[in-house]
Structure formats: C-alpha cells, structure tokens
Design an enzyme around this catalytic site. Structure first.
Site, PDB file in Angstrom:
ATOM      1  N   LYS A   1     -16.315 -45.616  -4.905  1.00  0.00           N
ATOM      2  CA  LYS A   1     -16.320 -44.259  -4.367  1.00  0.00           C
ATOM      3  C   LYS A   1     -16.795 -43.298  -5.446  1.00  0.00           C
ATOM      4  O   LYS A   1     -16.274 -43.290  -6.572  1.00  0.00           O
ATOM      5  CB  LYS A   1     -14.890 -43.894  -3.950  1.00  0.00           C
ATOM      6  CG  LYS A   1     -14.808 -43.101  -2.680  1.00  0.00           C
ATOM      7  CD  LYS A   1     -13.365 -42.782  -2.433  1.00  0.00           C
ATOM      8  CE  LYS A   1     -13.103 -42.438  -1.019  1.00  0.00           C
ATOM      9  NZ  LYS A   1     -11.750 -41.895  -0.861  1.00  0.00           N
TER      10      LYS A   1
HETATM   11  C1  E4P Z   1     -11.085 -40.353   2.013  1.00  0.00           C
HETATM   12  O1  E4P Z   1     -11.538 -41.425   1.670  1.00  0.00           O
HETATM   13  C2  E4P Z   1      -9.962 -39.684   1.337  1.00  0.00           C
HETATM   14  O2  E4P Z   1      -9.145 -40.620   0.704  1.00  0.00           O
HETATM   15  C3  E4P Z   1      -9.049 -38.956   2.284  1.00  0.00           C
HETATM   16  O3  E4P Z   1      -9.444 -39.061   3.616  1.00  0.00           O
HETATM   17  C4  E4P Z   1      -8.630 -37.615   1.788  1.00  0.00           C
HETATM   18  O4  E4P Z   1      -7.995 -36.898   2.808  1.00  0.00           O
HETATM   19  P1  E4P Z   1      -6.846 -35.815   2.630  1.00  0.00           P
HETATM   20  O5  E4P Z   1      -7.440 -34.512   2.991  1.00  0.00           O
HETATM   21  O6  E4P Z   1      -5.794 -36.249   3.603  1.00  0.00           O
HETATM   22  O7  E4P Z   1      -6.365 -35.906   1.212  1.00  0.00           O
END
Ligand code: E4P
Length: 217
Positions: A83
């Site tokens: 990522k």
């Molecule tokens: C995506 O890969 C992220 O880990 C995640 O969806 C972040 O979302 P949040 O807004 O719930 O922290």
C-alpha cells in the site's frame, strides 16, 4: 464483487474467513498499531489466513525508501500487496514497483485525478475513501462512479477498492457504482446479513411452528 476485510485483527479475520466470503484484507498503520504487535508478524499471520491479496502499507515518505520497504514486504508472503500513499513520491514508487511486477494499492484517494494518476503509474488497486470524503461534505459513491467510468473509458486494469466504508449502505452503493471491491471493517461485515424484517420474520415463523406443533399433540 469482492469483499476484503479492513482490519489487522487476526481473530476477526479468522472468524469471517470461515464463511468463505473474504477475498482479501487491507491494513493501514493505524489498524496495525491497534493490535500492539510487530508489523511483520501480524502481516505474515494474516497472509496465511487468507489466500487473497493482503495490503501492507509503507511508512516511508520518499520514493526510494518506499521502494525498499515494498521490496522487503513482498518477501513476507506471495499474496502481499504494497500500500502506497497518494503523493508525488508515492507515484514515483508505484511506477518502479509496477515495472518490477510488485502489486500496489494506492491509498487515500479523494479525487478522480488522483485515481487516474495512480492507474497511469501502474497501480493494481486504487482506494477511494468513501466515509472520510462524505465527512467533509463530499460524495464518496459519486467518486467511485466517476473512477469506474474513467478506468473503463481508458481500459485500465486497475481495480477499485471502496475504502473507508462506514456501513451496509456504503457496501450496497459501492456495488451499484461498479466498485470491484469493498474493504469492510469487521464490525460492518458482521452486520451485512442482518435485517430487522429477517429477525421479525424468523420469530413469527418459529412462533407459528410452535403453535402448530402444540396442536398436533
Ligand atoms: C483502506 O484501506 C483503509 O484502511 C481504510 O478503509 C481507512 O478507513 P477509515 O476512514 O475507516 O480509517
């Protein structure tokens, strides 16, 4: 449509993986830090529980350092996706990593231009953040629809991961918008099969059946 779990909690992943409906996992530094365990250990465990892609985020901010972290992370298991944050340095890193055949998930996407740039750089996945965009008065689902249109128009193979999912409504709307994947927090995943009318219907079936059984005696 594929379902990923958006968590680094191995107990939750094991629980829902048993259903056979979990196609992958996404994590981020916040989710991993909540587990209070070593990053590499946690990711290796997750990658053994699910056979699909497991996103592990880099923490470096410069392209060279991101690339180094990515090359190391992909040694941990065959199903690791690196990522990478949506920054200028991140785009440089994605370009190099994709040329090496390393899969990437570009995270923190809030606009069509960001998604398009990531796809052009060779990202395997892009992650528009629905909930966080909605929070500031944007429209996360519209972003997914627009990204779908752009990726299809130009024949990109990049897959859309609807991220920052806050509830079943997001999952449903992401499916209708043509998202390839929704990455879903465990708490939301555990509610996807629930509906008050299902519970009400089951209760009335059970009560009618009990009455019927009593009459037979
Ligand atoms: C995506 O890969 C992220 O880990 C995640 O969806 C972040 O979302 P949040 O807004 O719930 O922290």
């Amino acid at each position: 449509m594929k379902f990923f779990l958006d968590t680094a909690n191995t107990e939750d992943i094991k629980r829902y993986a048993q259903l056979g409906l979990v196609d992958g996992v996404t994590t981020n530094p916040t989710l991993v830090s909540r587990e209070g365990r070593d990053f590499e250990t946690v990711i290796k465990e997750i990658a053994q529980i699910v056979s699909g892609p497991v996103s592990a985020e880099v923490t470096a901010t410069k392209a060279e350092a991101m690339i180094e972290q990515a090359r190391n992370e992909v040694k941990w298991a065959d199903n690791i996706v690196v990522k990478i944050p949506m920054t200028e340095e991140g785009l440089k890193a994605v370009k190099v990593l994709s040329s090496e055949g390393i899969k990437t998930n570009v995270t923190l996407i809030f606009s069509v231009s960001q998604g398009l740039l990531a796809a052009k750089a060779g990202a395997s996945y892009i992650s528009p953040f629905l909930g966080r965009l909605d929070d500031i008065g944007g429209n996360g689902i519209q972003l997914v629809k627009d990204l779908r249109q752009v990726l299809d128009t130009y024949n990109f193979k990049t897959e859309i991961i609807a991220a920052s999912v806050r509830g079943a409504q997001h999952v449903q709307e992401a499916a209708l918008a043509g998202s390839d994947i929704a990455t879903i927090p465990a708490a939301v995943f555990g509610k996807l099969w629930s509906h008050p009318l299902t519970d009400k219907g089951l209760a009335s079936f059970a009560s009618d059946w009990d009455k019927f059984q009593a009459q037979q005696k």
